[in-house]
Design a protein around this motif. Structure first.
Motif, short mmCIF file in Angstrom:
data_model
loop_
_atom_site.label_atom_id
_atom_site.label_comp_id
_atom_site.label_asym_id
_atom_site.label_seq_id
_atom_site.Cartn_x
_atom_site.Cartn_y
_atom_site.Cartn_z
N PHE A 1 0.89 -1.20 -0.11
CA PHE A 1 0.07 -0.06 -0.02
C PHE A 1 0.91 1.21 -0.04
O PHE A 1 0.29 2.43 0.02
CB PHE A 1 -0.80 0.13 1.32
N ASN B 1 2.66 2.94 -2.17
CA ASN B 1 2.75 3.58 -3.35
C ASN B 1 4.42 3.76 -4.11
O ASN B 1 4.58 4.65 -4.88
CB ASN B 1 2.06 4.86 -3.35
N ASP C 1 0.69 -4.57 -5.73
CA ASP C 1 0.61 -3.30 -5.36
C ASP C 1 -0.78 -2.66 -5.38
O ASP C 1 -1.67 -3.02 -6.41
CB ASP C 1 1.37 -2.22 -6.37
N VAL C 2 -1.14 -2.09 -4.48
CA VAL C 2 -2.54 -1.43 -4.44
C VAL C 2 -2.34 0.21 -4.91
O VAL C 2 -1.59 0.89 -4.16
CB VAL C 2 -3.06 -1.43 -3.17
N HIS C 3 -2.91 0.42 -6.17
CA HIS C 3 -2.68 1.86 -6.80
C HIS C 3 -4.14 2.40 -6.82
O HIS C 3 -4.90 2.39 -7.53
CB HIS C 3 -2.28 1.43 -8.13
N PHE C 4 -4.27 3.13 -5.42
CA PHE C 4 -5.41 4.17 -5.46
C PHE C 4 -5.49 4.91 -6.68
O PHE C 4 -6.71 5.13 -7.02
CB PHE C 4 -5.32 4.86 -4.23
N ALA C 5 -4.37 5.57 -7.14
CA ALA C 5 -4.57 6.65 -8.08
C ALA C 5 -5.13 6.12 -9.30
O ALA C 5 -5.74 6.73 -10.00
CB ALA C 5 -3.09 7.11 -8.45
N ASP C 6 -4.79 4.83 -9.87
CA ASP C 6 -5.37 4.28 -10.96
C ASP C 6 -6.81 4.09 -10.93
O ASP C 6 -7.60 4.73 -11.92
CB ASP C 6 -5.13 2.81 -11.15
N SER C 7 -7.48 4.04 -9.74
CA SER C 7 -8.83 3.88 -9.82
C SER C 7 -9.45 5.37 -9.88
O SER C 7 -10.43 5.49 -10.32
CB SER C 7 -9.17 3.37 -8.09
N LEU C 8 -8.89 6.26 -9.06
CA LEU C 8 -9.05 7.47 -9.11
C LEU C 8 -9.23 8.28 -10.58
O LEU C 8 -10.11 8.93 -10.96
CB LEU C 8 -8.24 8.42 -7.87
N LEU C 9 -8.12 7.90 -11.33
CA LEU C 9 -8.11 8.57 -12.45
C LEU C 9 -9.34 8.00 -13.53
O LEU C 9 -9.72 8.74 -14.44
CB LEU C 9 -6.63 8.15 -13.26
N SER C 10 -9.60 6.53 -13.13
CA SER C 10 -10.71 5.99 -13.84
C SER C 10 -11.90 6.86 -13.67
O SER C 10 -12.76 7.30 -14.81
CB SER C 10 -10.93 4.63 -13.62
N LEU C 11 -11.88 7.30 -12.34
CA LEU C 11 -13.37 8.11 -12.15
C LEU C 11 -13.12 9.55 -12.54
O LEU C 11 -14.25 10.07 -13.20
CB LEU C 11 -13.29 8.08 -10.49
N SER C 12 -11.86 9.91 -12.57
CA SER C 12 -11.70 11.41 -13.43
C SER C 12 -12.19 11.17 -14.75
O SER C 12 -12.91 12.20 -15.18
CB SER C 12 -10.10 11.49 -13.03
#
Lengths: 210, 210
Positions: free
Chosen positions: B176, B178, B192-203
């Protein structure tokens, strides 16, 4: 470039491309071939070329991709330059961890406020972000059009809070509650963060290794 | 069934299948067609059939899949019945959030211990899990073969801690931090847990909706 060309499967992979290209930029790499990019991402060169075919002008035979320009193009498609705002709902352990450690600005988001029902937290500031009492959510949203709500409330409050965000005009919900949100028809998109999917992939890998 | 038949792309999707099948079980559904399963997952029926072709005996023409049996088969492949153990490294906000809220047991893991350098936390118990001082990690691992380490330490401690886990025989690291971990050659797999990938899909999704 035209957005219509980008398939939804490619869209789901774009954040990964963006992440790898950012690493390359940081490392001072100016251009990269599809096969080298593929190696660093665990994809074949032909997959890379197919995914990025809509970015043709940045990929040239014998040259590869211009790292900066491809990265900026992807950032644009992902909406990272739109000045999106985010608010955090629920300042428990997870909400606080995201507030304190997650670099929202690197994904193009400004973290504008946080909300909690605990009167001991509301009215304070955390990492420069004002924390309001959850009762003030509607009033806040009326005056501050908001891109996304980061949902880190307890499960029992998940759907109620999601509906309040949607009715308040929030465009998207980043859902950490592990609850399937039931806000269809309110026009708000939901991105679920499924920690367990990631853990189960790891479980498979260590099981195979035994 | 033979594991050799399952491609790595399918493996990455298996957790999602497992999650959807679990929801169906909870809802009392006993069997489901590939097209209905596809609809609920945003995939085509032919994709579903192709992915699950190695589970042929559970999918029959005109019958569909037996939800319980398919779910159990996937659980077995994912190693959910192997009695894997997990330890948490770093009991800050995120580590504490996982300790208190993440249902490790539902993914087949037993959360056995946590470690932190803070003497005020070490020696206590959190949610029934003993917290030890990080100095005792090697001693603990020598006596307790461990499946995975959940890495929630600060970034500055990420690589050092990962290397200690790998040398202690931990099979996998759920990362976790990053940070790209640099423990190649030590035989430990990293997820790896990539929170940002998920946020960018939402973006992307909210940008498209504008």
């Amino acid at each position: 470039m035209k957005k219509e060309k980008v398939s939804s499967a490619v869209i789901r992979r774009l954040p990964r491309y963006y992440r790898h290209l950012s690493d390359l930029r940081l490392a001072g790499v100016e251009r990269i071939s599809s096969s080298a990019l593929g190696r660093s991402m665990g994809l074949t060169a032909s997959q890379i070329r197919q995914d990025l075919s809509c970015f043709g002008e940045f990929g040239q035979q014998g040259y590869g991709y211009n790292v900066n320009r491809l990265s900026e193009e992807i950032a644009g498609i992902l909406g990272m330059n739109r000045g999106h705002t985010a608010i955090v709902l629920g300042v428990g352990n997870l909400g606080r961890a995201l507030l304190e450690n997650f670099p929202f600005e690197r994904s193009g988001f400004t973290l504008a406020a946080a909300f909690d029902i605990d009167p001991a937290i509301a009215g304070r500031e955390l990492c420069g972000v004002p924390v309001y009492h959850a009762d003030r959510l509607e009033q806040y949203l009326a005056g501050h059009p908001t891109g996304i709500g980061v949902l880190t409330v307890p499960r029992s409050a998940a759907n109620v809070t999601a509906a309040r965000l949607a009715r308040g005009g929030v465009k998207g919900i980043w859902n950490f509650t592990n609850i399937e949100l039931n806000i269809a028809g309110l026009g708000t998109v939901v991105e679920d963060v499924h920690f367990a999917d990631s853990l189960l992939s790891l479980s498979y890998m260590i099981t195979e290794a035994l």
